[in-house]
Design an enzyme around this catalytic site. Structure first.
Site, mmCIF file in Angstrom:
data_model
loop_
_atom_site.group_PDB
_atom_site.id
_atom_site.type_symbol
_atom_site.label_atom_id
_atom_site.label_comp_id
_atom_site.label_asym_id
_atom_site.label_seq_id
_atom_site.Cartn_x
_atom_site.Cartn_y
_atom_site.Cartn_z
ATOM 1 N N SER A 74 -11.075 -1.228 3.412
ATOM 2 C CA SER A 74 -10.371 -1.620 4.646
ATOM 3 C C SER A 74 -9.768 -0.374 5.270
ATOM 4 O O SER A 74 -9.009 0.337 4.621
ATOM 5 C CB SER A 74 -9.233 -2.596 4.340
ATOM 6 O OG SER A 74 -9.767 -3.757 3.775
ATOM 7 N N ARG A 130 0.823 -1.226 0.000
ATOM 8 C CA ARG A 130 0.000 0.000 0.000
ATOM 9 C C ARG A 130 0.857 1.275 0.000
ATOM 10 O O ARG A 130 0.481 2.290 0.586
ATOM 11 C CB ARG A 130 -0.975 0.038 1.183
ATOM 12 C CG ARG A 130 -1.961 -1.102 1.191
ATOM 13 C CD ARG A 130 -2.982 -1.035 0.065
ATOM 14 N NE ARG A 130 -3.796 -2.228 0.066
ATOM 15 C CZ ARG A 130 -3.520 -3.342 -0.649
ATOM 16 N NH1 ARG A 130 -2.462 -3.372 -1.464
ATOM 17 N NH2 ARG A 130 -4.289 -4.389 -0.581
ATOM 18 N N GLU A 133 -4.808 2.573 6.693
ATOM 19 C CA GLU A 133 -4.594 2.531 5.234
ATOM 20 C C GLU A 133 -5.258 3.756 4.604
ATOM 21 O O GLU A 133 -4.773 4.337 3.645
ATOM 22 C CB GLU A 133 -5.212 1.246 4.677
ATOM 23 C CG GLU A 133 -5.169 1.173 3.169
ATOM 24 C CD GLU A 133 -5.599 -0.177 2.616
ATOM 25 O OE1 GLU A 133 -5.368 -1.211 3.261
ATOM 26 O OE2 GLU A 133 -6.178 -0.181 1.517
HETATM 27 C C1 LIG Z 1 -15.801 -0.715 -0.993
HETATM 28 C C2 LIG Z 1 -14.321 -0.498 -1.145
HETATM 29 C C3 LIG Z 1 -13.480 -1.581 -1.396
HETATM 30 C C4 LIG Z 1 -12.098 -1.388 -1.529
HETATM 31 N N1 LIG Z 1 -11.320 -2.477 -1.775
HETATM 32 C C5 LIG Z 1 -9.979 -2.302 -1.929
HETATM 33 C C6 LIG Z 1 -9.141 -3.421 -2.201
HETATM 34 O O1 LIG Z 1 -9.581 -4.566 -2.321
HETATM 35 N N2 LIG Z 1 -7.810 -3.194 -2.332
HETATM 36 C C7 LIG Z 1 -7.268 -1.941 -2.225
HETATM 37 O O2 LIG Z 1 -6.039 -1.796 -2.372
HETATM 38 N N3 LIG Z 1 -8.048 -0.863 -1.965
HETATM 39 C C8 LIG Z 1 -9.386 -1.015 -1.824
HETATM 40 N N4 LIG Z 1 -10.172 0.076 -1.555
HETATM 41 C C9 LIG Z 1 -9.555 1.410 -1.363
HETATM 42 C C10 LIG Z 1 -9.467 2.268 -2.652
HETATM 43 O O3 LIG Z 1 -10.526 1.962 -3.546
HETATM 44 C C11 LIG Z 1 -8.122 2.094 -3.359
HETATM 45 O O4 LIG Z 1 -7.058 2.501 -2.534
HETATM 46 C C12 LIG Z 1 -8.076 2.900 -4.672
HETATM 47 O O5 LIG Z 1 -6.959 2.491 -5.411
HETATM 48 C C13 LIG Z 1 -8.009 4.412 -4.450
HETATM 49 O O6 LIG Z 1 -8.204 5.053 -5.699
HETATM 50 P P1 LIG Z 1 -8.881 6.511 -5.767
HETATM 51 O O7 LIG Z 1 -8.840 6.966 -7.173
HETATM 52 O O8 LIG Z 1 -10.217 6.495 -5.143
HETATM 53 O O9 LIG Z 1 -7.850 7.316 -4.893
HETATM 54 P P2 LIG Z 1 -8.189 8.520 -3.897
HETATM 55 O O10 LIG Z 1 -8.916 7.999 -2.715
HETATM 56 O O11 LIG Z 1 -8.800 9.631 -4.660
HETATM 57 O O12 LIG Z 1 -6.707 8.912 -3.455
HETATM 58 C C14 LIG Z 1 -5.921 8.006 -2.709
HETATM 59 C C15 LIG Z 1 -4.517 8.624 -2.575
HETATM 60 O O13 LIG Z 1 -3.938 8.690 -3.873
HETATM 61 C C16 LIG Z 1 -3.577 10.026 -4.192
HETATM 62 N N5 LIG Z 1 -3.876 10.239 -5.632
HETATM 63 C C17 LIG Z 1 -5.008 9.898 -6.291
HETATM 64 N N6 LIG Z 1 -4.888 10.227 -7.597
HETATM 65 C C18 LIG Z 1 -3.670 10.790 -7.760
HETATM 66 C C19 LIG Z 1 -2.958 11.332 -8.871
HETATM 67 N N7 LIG Z 1 -3.478 11.368 -10.107
HETATM 68 N N8 LIG Z 1 -1.711 11.823 -8.660
HETATM 69 C C20 LIG Z 1 -1.151 11.801 -7.424
HETATM 70 N N9 LIG Z 1 -1.779 11.309 -6.332
HETATM 71 C C21 LIG Z 1 -3.014 10.799 -6.497
HETATM 72 C C22 LIG Z 1 -4.428 10.913 -3.296
HETATM 73 O O14 LIG Z 1 -3.774 12.131 -3.013
HETATM 74 C C23 LIG Z 1 -4.585 10.049 -2.044
HETATM 75 O O15 LIG Z 1 -3.520 10.249 -1.143
HETATM 76 C C24 LIG Z 1 -11.552 -0.083 -1.420
HETATM 77 C C25 LIG Z 1 -12.414 0.994 -1.180
HETATM 78 C C26 LIG Z 1 -13.777 0.808 -1.045
HETATM 79 C C27 LIG Z 1 -14.671 1.986 -0.810
#
Ligand SMILES: Cc1cc2nc3c(=O)[nH]c(=O)nc-3n(C[C@H](O)[C@H](O)[C@H](O)COP(=O)(O)OP(=O)(O)OC[C@H]3O[C@@H](n4cnc5c(N)ncnc54)[C@H](O)[C@@H]3O)c2cc1C
Length: 301
Positions: free
Chosen positions: A224, A173, A294
């Site tokens: 998580s 992560r 996380e």
């Molecule tokens: C129901 C549910 C299930 C999930 N299951 C999993 C799973 O199985 N495995 C897992 O790993 N995660 C899981 N997650 C967590 C999440 O979906 C992941 O971490 C996902 O990859 C985050 O992507 P995001 O675009 O929403 O990032 P965001 O939440 O928008 O950002 C996350 C981080 O990335 C940074 N960021 C985002 N985009 C950029 C960019 N373009 N440039 C620089 N920094 C950036 C942000 O500043 C922030 O610090 C889950 C979440 C939910 C709600």
């Protein structure tokens, strides 16, 4: 016209000033965001970084907001959404190039349509490619570090840079980007393996089904809440500590999966943070284990 409006008048980048962090995140909590930008090109992203430098403002990058808790006090930094960076193309020899704003699920389905295996795990992860690279998202034995070969990004000065292979510094992560949060991910190239389309779709369906059975998908959350401690599961420790269903206001440790904190409807960011601290304290007292968050905090402390 206030100072910000004067500055913004110099750009043609789309923005909003009436947005809340609750609207931008899957947890659906958080107060007002001063300004949210929606750049559509590398040039607009670079211009924004320079403009923020001139204005002395910090930038915060966001994808689908599925791994963040929004502050009740909102965000004074400039938020830059990558959701309009939506290029998606098939390259040669199993390569897919995806803009930072493309949903990971969409890339996973695109890979399956092209009989490419390696991204099945992303079915059900509700984020963007940028967020997945930043977090080194993973599930069911698969993760971004196994397939990511190249990432284009802008550094803190707006300079276009490239990372290849090991330079991504992926860990559990974490990545080069979680260590350098001032950089903006623009696009990523993935290397996948040719496979049988029917089997790939079968695995995707299986993962979706397992999530539906085990995860509280009917409530807002950020997945998580805690990282997996070495050799154990956060959910198991939290359950054994007697915290399944424990609630502060509308923030609750899910009864279905103790590794998830959910928003029962009107939770605040502060309630979620208080609940996180209670869980960390109780698990530490009972098992001597430090649970590391996380989920990331967004906005004013
Ligand atoms: C129901 C549910 C299930 C999930 N299951 C999993 C799973 O199985 N495995 C897992 O790993 N995660 C899981 N997650 C967590 C999440 O979906 C992941 O971490 C996902 O990859 C985050 O992507 P995001 O675009 O929403 O990032 P965001 O939440 O928008 O950002 C996350 C981080 O990335 C940074 N960021 C985002 N985009 C950029 C960019 N373009 N440039 C620089 N920094 C950036 C942000 O500043 C922030 O610090 C889950 C979440 C939910 C709600």
């Amino acid at each position: 016209m206030d100072d910000l409006e004067k500055l913004l008048a110099e750009t043609d980048i789309a923005y909003r000033r009436d947005c809340t962090l609750a609207e931008l995140t899957t947890f659906k909590v958080g107060g007002a965001a001063d300004v949210v930008f929606y750049p559509e090109s590398v040039e607009q992203c670079a211009a924004l970084i320079r403009l923020a430098g001139q204005a002395g403002k910090k930038l915060v990058f966001l994808g689908n907001g599925s791994n963040v808790i929004g502050s009740d006090r909102g965000c004074r930094d400039w938020i830059v959404l990558s959701t309009r960076l939506t290029e998606l193309s098939l390259g040669e020899n199993g390569r897919i190039c995806a803009g930072a704003g493309v949903k990971t699920v969409k890339v996973s389905s695109f890979a399956a349509q092209n009989s490419l295996s390696g991204l099945e795990f992303a079915q059900g992860i509700p984020g963007t490619v940028g967020g997945a690279v930043f977090m080194n998202a993973g599930a069911y034995g698969g993760s971004m570090d196994q397939i990511t070969v190249k990432t284009h990004y802008l550094d803190e000065t707006g300079r276009l840079c490239v990372l290849e292979g090991k330079e991504h510094q992926f860990g559990y992560r974490e990545s080069f980007f979680s260590r350098n949060p001032g950089c903006m991910i623009l696009s990523t190239e993935l290397l996948l393996t040719p496979g049988n389309a029917e089997e790939i779709h079968g695995r995707m369906e299986d993962f979706r089904k397992r999530r539906k059975e085990k995860q509280p998908l009917e409530y807002p959350s950020a997945g998580s809440t805690f990282k997996r401690p070495q050799g154990d599961f956060a959910g198991r420790l939290i359950e054994e500590a007697g915290l399944k269903g424990y609630r502060i206001g509308d923030a609750q440790v899910s009864e279905k999966h103790a590794g998830f904190i959910i928003n029962r409807g009107c939770a605040t960011g502060d309630e979620i943070m208080q609940l996180i601290r209670v869980v960390q304290e109780r698990v530490k007292e009972r098992f001597g284990v430090d649970l590391e968050c996380e989920v990331r905090y967004l906005g004013e402390k």
